[in-house]
Write a protein that holds these residues in place. Structure first.
Motif, PDB file in Angstrom:
ATOM      1  N   LEU A  64       0.813  -1.218   0.000  1.00  0.00           N
ATOM      2  CA  LEU A  64       0.000   0.000   0.000  1.00  0.00           C
ATOM      3  C   LEU A  64       0.846   1.268   0.000  1.00  0.00           C
ATOM      4  CD1 LEU A  64      -2.848  -1.099   2.438  1.00  0.00           C
ATOM      5  CD2 LEU A  64      -2.845  -1.163  -0.063  1.00  0.00           C
ATOM      6  N   LYS A  65       2.002   1.194  -0.682  1.00  0.00           N
ATOM      7  CA  LYS A  65       2.856   2.356  -0.847  1.00  0.00           C
ATOM      8  C   LYS A  65       2.554   3.021  -2.190  1.00  0.00           C
ATOM      9  CE  LYS A  65       5.105   1.724   2.999  1.00  0.00           C
ATOM     10  NZ  LYS A  65       4.863   2.625   4.158  1.00  0.00           N
ATOM     11  N   CYS A 199      -7.223  -3.024   1.301  1.00  0.00           N
ATOM     12  CA  CYS A 199      -6.646  -1.674   1.297  1.00  0.00           C
ATOM     13  C   CYS A 199      -6.862  -0.932   2.614  1.00  0.00           C
ATOM     14  CB  CYS A 199      -7.248  -0.857   0.149  1.00  0.00           C
ATOM     15  SG  CYS A 199      -6.846  -1.462  -1.500  1.00  0.00           S
ATOM     16  N   THR A 201      -6.171  -0.246   6.551  1.00  0.00           N
ATOM     17  CA  THR A 201      -5.179  -0.454   7.604  1.00  0.00           C
ATOM     18  C   THR A 201      -5.863  -0.207   8.960  1.00  0.00           C
ATOM     19  OG1 THR A 201      -4.378   1.837   7.328  1.00  0.00           O
ATOM     20  CG2 THR A 201      -3.242   0.089   6.097  1.00  0.00           C
ATOM     21  N   TYR A 203      -7.527   2.685   9.687  1.00  0.00           N
ATOM     22  CA  TYR A 203      -8.476   3.785   9.530  1.00  0.00           C
ATOM     23  C   TYR A 203      -9.803   3.279   8.969  1.00  0.00           C
ATOM     24  CZ  TYR A 203      -4.187   6.496   9.955  1.00  0.00           C
ATOM     25  OH  TYR A 203      -2.997   7.017  10.397  1.00  0.00           O
ATOM     26  N   GLU A 207      -6.739   2.896   2.189  1.00  0.00           N
ATOM     27  CA  GLU A 207      -5.614   3.777   1.899  1.00  0.00           C
ATOM     28  C   GLU A 207      -5.752   4.469   0.542  1.00  0.00           C
ATOM     29  OE1 GLU A 207      -2.745   4.521   4.063  1.00  0.00           O
ATOM     30  OE2 GLU A 207      -4.541   3.958   5.187  1.00  0.00           O
ATOM     31  N   THR A 208      -6.350   3.799  -0.412  1.00  0.00           N
ATOM     32  CA  THR A 208      -6.583   4.415  -1.720  1.00  0.00           C
ATOM     33  C   THR A 208      -7.403   5.687  -1.583  1.00  0.00           C
ATOM     34  OG1 THR A 208      -8.371   2.796  -1.874  1.00  0.00           O
ATOM     35  CG2 THR A 208      -6.377   2.343  -3.151  1.00  0.00           C
ATOM     36  N   ARG A 210      -7.937   7.429   1.222  1.00  0.00           N
ATOM     37  CA  ARG A 210      -7.275   8.406   2.083  1.00  0.00           C
ATOM     38  C   ARG A 210      -6.273   9.240   1.281  1.00  0.00           C
ATOM     39  NH1 ARG A 210      -3.951   6.980   5.766  1.00  0.00           N
ATOM     40  NH2 ARG A 210      -4.387   8.757   7.105  1.00  0.00           N
ATOM     41  N   TRP A 211      -5.471   8.576   0.450  1.00  0.00           N
ATOM     42  CA  TRP A 211      -4.487   9.312  -0.342  1.00  0.00           C
ATOM     43  C   TRP A 211      -5.162  10.244  -1.353  1.00  0.00           C
ATOM     44  CZ3 TRP A 211       0.572  10.183  -0.006  1.00  0.00           C
ATOM     45  CH2 TRP A 211       1.337   9.368   0.828  1.00  0.00           C
TER      46      TRP A 211
END
Length: 235
Positions: A64-65, A199, A201, A203, A207-208, A210-211
């Motif tokens: 997830l980077k 995806c 974590t 939260y 993460e997709t 969130r970014w």
């Protein structure tokens, strides 16, 4: 290449609804995905009432980077009308997708897929126009009814409308509000849930999302500062 959204600025709401109804018939809600090694999130913010800003961030699924990103800005082609959000957001999303060094294997959209009164939210419409497998990740319910949502992380219940299962109400974190997940295009509901949870974590949002949300918002510079300077596609 012909831009299918080029004439949208002249559409009446009635014409837009007819286009939605036609395009909804093209949505594929079975699994038709490549091997997924990259996932992307897309979100659209607005700079004043007339300029849309789309942010796409591509992440390696394995860690997830972020490995690539793009931002696009466009005048919105029509005013906000409930149920017709994709006509404001899809053109700028397609421009941002075109700026990536390569397209992701799977795109998670901030909004609805089939969980829409005409089964064509922004995720489904983006999928049809781009050809990409897409998932709708909504923070709130647009339509449909559901029962109680299990409290444990990963628990979900069906979102139903007029006898159809149109999505899932998914608990991504214990003790927080659930998300509204629906197939966008070229993916089934169980597989959509699987990749959303892959995806997540610690939260509520994957993460997709969130970014993409961070970069599309006024807090964007803080998020941009954390991105790699150039695409990093090493698996």
């Amino acid at each position: 290449m012909h831009d299918p959204t080029a004439e949208w600025k002249d559409l009446t709401p009635q014409q837009a609804i007819r286009l939605q109804q036609q395009a909804a018939g093209e949505v594929i809600t079975r699994d038709d995905l490549p091997m997924v090694t990259t996932v992307a999130g897309v979100d659209v913010g607005f700079e004043g009432p007339d300029i849309a800003r789309a942010a796409i961030v591509v992440l390696r699924l394995s860690d997830l980077k972020p490995v690539d990103h793009a931002i696009a800005r466009q005048p919105v082609p029509m005013p906000y009308i409930p149920g017709l959000l994709s006509f404001r957001e899809c053109p700028v999303i397609l421009e941002a997708l075109g700026k990536l060094s390569r397209k992701p294997d799977l795109l998670l959209c901030d909004g609805q897929g089939t969980a829409h009164p005409r089964r064509l939210g922004v995720a489904s419409h983006t999928g049809i126009l781009s050809g990409l497998p897409t998932i709708g990740v909504g923070k709130s319910r647009l339509t449909g009814r559901h029962g109680p949502v299990p409290e444990e992380k990963g628990g979900w219940t069906a979102l139903e409308d007029r006898g159809d299962t149109i999505g899932a109400v998914l608990r991504t974190r214990e003790g927080v509000k659930p998300l509204y997940i629906s197939p966008g295009h070229r993916i089934s509901l169980p597989t959509a849930i699987h990749y959303v949870m892959a995806c997540v974590t610690r939260y509520r949002l994957p993460e997709t999302t969130r970014w993409a949300d961070g970069i599309a918002s006024r807090r964007g510079q803080r998020w941009l500062d954390q991105l790699p300077a150039r695409p990093q596609w090493t698996e």
